[in-house]
Every structure is written in C-alpha cells, then in structure tokens.
Design an enzyme around this catalytic site. Sequence first.
Site, PDB file in Angstrom:
ATOM      1  N   ASP A 146     -21.559  -2.357 -40.424  1.00  0.00           N
ATOM      2  CA  ASP A 146     -20.946  -1.698 -41.581  1.00  0.00           C
ATOM      3  C   ASP A 146     -21.806  -1.852 -42.838  1.00  0.00           C
ATOM      4  O   ASP A 146     -21.531  -1.216 -43.857  1.00  0.00           O
ATOM      5  CB  ASP A 146     -19.569  -2.313 -41.861  1.00  0.00           C
ATOM      6  CG  ASP A 146     -18.431  -1.460 -41.334  1.00  0.00           C
ATOM      7  OD1 ASP A 146     -18.591  -0.220 -41.289  1.00  0.00           O
ATOM      8  OD2 ASP A 146     -17.383  -2.032 -40.975  1.00  0.00           O
ATOM      9  N   LYS A 199     -13.441   5.550 -33.175  1.00  0.00           N
ATOM     10  CA  LYS A 199     -14.754   4.907 -33.125  1.00  0.00           C
ATOM     11  C   LYS A 199     -15.072   4.454 -31.702  1.00  0.00           C
ATOM     12  O   LYS A 199     -16.185   4.632 -31.212  1.00  0.00           O
ATOM     13  CB  LYS A 199     -14.795   3.717 -34.105  1.00  0.00           C
ATOM     14  CG  LYS A 199     -14.844   4.148 -35.568  1.00  0.00           C
ATOM     15  CD  LYS A 199     -14.664   2.980 -36.536  1.00  0.00           C
ATOM     16  CE  LYS A 199     -14.653   3.472 -37.983  1.00  0.00           C
ATOM     17  NZ  LYS A 199     -14.412   2.418 -38.979  1.00  0.00           N
ATOM     18  N   GLN A 239     -12.119  -3.580 -39.143  1.00  0.00           N
ATOM     19  CA  GLN A 239     -11.569  -2.401 -39.806  1.00  0.00           C
ATOM     20  C   GLN A 239     -10.857  -2.800 -41.095  1.00  0.00           C
ATOM     21  O   GLN A 239     -10.045  -3.721 -41.114  1.00  0.00           O
ATOM     22  CB  GLN A 239     -10.609  -1.659 -38.858  1.00  0.00           C
ATOM     23  CG  GLN A 239     -10.104  -0.327 -39.379  1.00  0.00           C
ATOM     24  CD  GLN A 239     -11.201   0.715 -39.566  1.00  0.00           C
ATOM     25  OE1 GLN A 239     -12.194   0.726 -38.847  1.00  0.00           O
ATOM     26  NE2 GLN A 239     -11.043   1.569 -40.554  1.00  0.00           N
TER      27      GLN A 239
HETATM   28  N1  GUN Z   1     -12.093   1.543 -43.589  1.00  0.00           N
HETATM   29  C1  GUN Z   1     -12.389   2.743 -44.138  1.00  0.00           C
HETATM   30  N2  GUN Z   1     -13.695   3.017 -43.951  1.00  0.00           N
HETATM   31  C2  GUN Z   1     -14.223   1.983 -43.290  1.00  0.00           C
HETATM   32  C3  GUN Z   1     -15.534   1.679 -42.809  1.00  0.00           C
HETATM   33  O1  GUN Z   1     -16.499   2.430 -42.957  1.00  0.00           O
HETATM   34  N3  GUN Z   1     -15.671   0.500 -42.176  1.00  0.00           N
HETATM   35  C4  GUN Z   1     -14.641  -0.359 -42.004  1.00  0.00           C
HETATM   36  N4  GUN Z   1     -14.877  -1.505 -41.375  1.00  0.00           N
HETATM   37  N5  GUN Z   1     -13.420  -0.116 -42.432  1.00  0.00           N
HETATM   38  C5  GUN Z   1     -13.223   1.046 -43.074  1.00  0.00           C
END
Ligand code: GUN
Length: 285
Positions: free
Chosen positions: A120, A53, A97
């Site tokens: 998110d 990311k 995350q």
């Molecule tokens: N873990 C798996 N997918 C995601 C996501 O889209 N956002 C976040 N913050 N954690 C994740």
Amino acid sequence: MAAQLIDGKLVAKTVRTALTAEVMQLKARGIVPGLAAVLVGENPASVIYVRNKRKACAEVGIVSTQRDLPATASQMELLNVIGELNDDPRINGILVQLPLPKGINPDAITDAISPAKDVDGLHPYNTGRLTRGDSLFVPCTPLGCMELLDHYKLPIEGRRAAIIGRSNLVGKPAALLLMHRHATITVCHSRTQGIDAICREADIIVVAMGKAKFLTANMVKPGAVVIDVGINRLPDGSLAGDVDYGPVAERAGWITPVPGGVGPMTIAMLLSNTVVSAKRAHGLL
Ligand code: GUN
C-alpha cells in the site's frame, strides 16, 4: 465539445493481462507471489473491496490469503497478525484494509508492516522515500492515476495540477508524484479559500475529497484533464464520484468515469506492487 473518456476499466485490464504473463513466468521459476489481506470488522464497503482485490489476485495468478479479525479485536492482536505475516516468506504483500475500527491506531498498524511488504506504500519508510522519489512502493490509487495519465500520453511536465484532498492515501502522494514529473502543484482541502479559481487555472485536476459531485463545471478550465478518485453512495443507492460528471464532461478535455475510472486501477496497482515485491524478494529486481 465533450471530453474524451479515460477508461480505467480498460487500462486496468491491460495491466492485469501483462501481470498474468509475468506471474506465469515467475511460477515457472518456482516463485509464487502472495498477498495477505487483513480485514478487521465487517465494514460493508471494506468487505467488498477485499473481496474484489482477492478476486483480481486470483485472475492474475497471485495467491491471496485473508485474515479476518472481529471489530472488537485489540491493537495488540492485529499487531501479532502483522508480525506473523512479516515473518512468512510466502507473503510478499500485506494489505490491512482501511478504515480500522475505533480503538486501533492506524499509524501504529502501518508502522508495523515490513516496508518490504508494504504494497500500500503507507509505511513511513516508503512515504519518506517517496518524497525523494525512490520508495519501494507507491500508494496504489495515486499510482493508478499516474498510469492513466501515461496510458493516454497526457502531458504532465510544466502543467499546473490542482489536487483536491490532502489524505495520506491519495492527495499527498499524488502531489509528490506529479511534482516529480515536473508539474506545478496546488493541494487544496476543506479549508482552502478560493478553491474554484485555483481549479480553473489547472490543466490537471485530481479530486479526492469524498464529497459527491464536489467539482462542478464552472471550476474546470475548458480542455482540462479531470481525474475523479471519489466514490460516494447517493441517497437513491447509486454511485457518484466527487465530480459532477455530466456538466464537467461537457467542458473538460479528458475525464475518468465513476465507476470504471480510478477504482479498477487501484486494484491493478496493488497486484503490480505485489509482483514487484515478489521479484525483489527473490533478487530479480
Ligand atoms: N481503503 C480505501 N482505500 C484503501 C487502500 O488503497 N488501501 C487500504 N489498505 N485501504 C483502503
């Protein structure tokens, strides 16, 4: 006839190219979009996701920062970090995350993120407004699925969609997004009875179950659109989605591969949400 490929890698690249131009224009006006990634513990998959990311941020010109906390960090320590990021005007998006270590309540963390920085789309303010169709941010993975359908101009209105998986991150928001586009939705999960027959009726199937090769060819209507959100590590070390790709690709009309389908779109949508947030923070939206 074999299905046509829904190429998430390619569509994500198109999205990133457009964002790069947009970020350049923002920077010319003195606006630098900023994303803060928060990683708690050292879950190997999470470490890789956060790295990817941040790399994608750098590519489009978004400034990213990372806050690492040990797996032993308390909920209060994490809440304090979020408080600092909420107050930092350089930060437009906060990404904690998931999953979080045991002992930290993920809902309490999500609730603490400013809804205006919730890239998110998981804060109850945004999930609540998503039911009405006007949230500030939509969760990145289902948003990426919609982008894929739209990029290939695959019809949604009036179609039947089966969503397999009812998570807050994917299944529930995907159902709402498809419903807002006038699809007829069935949300299936581990306790659904007759899941095969439900899937066979669907024109669009979104699979986010977390079980390798769960969706088999006999569950798919010939010509259906199959979106595979799963990513599973097989015992031999290879990656597989939630779809039994080879046989399903023989029967479906359109299909996303794993890797190279939904995954790159999730990241592209995170970047897009961060740019939107920066524009909003400066009164441009
Ligand atoms: N873990 C798996 N997918 C995601 C996501 O889209 N956002 C976040 N913050 N954690 C994740």
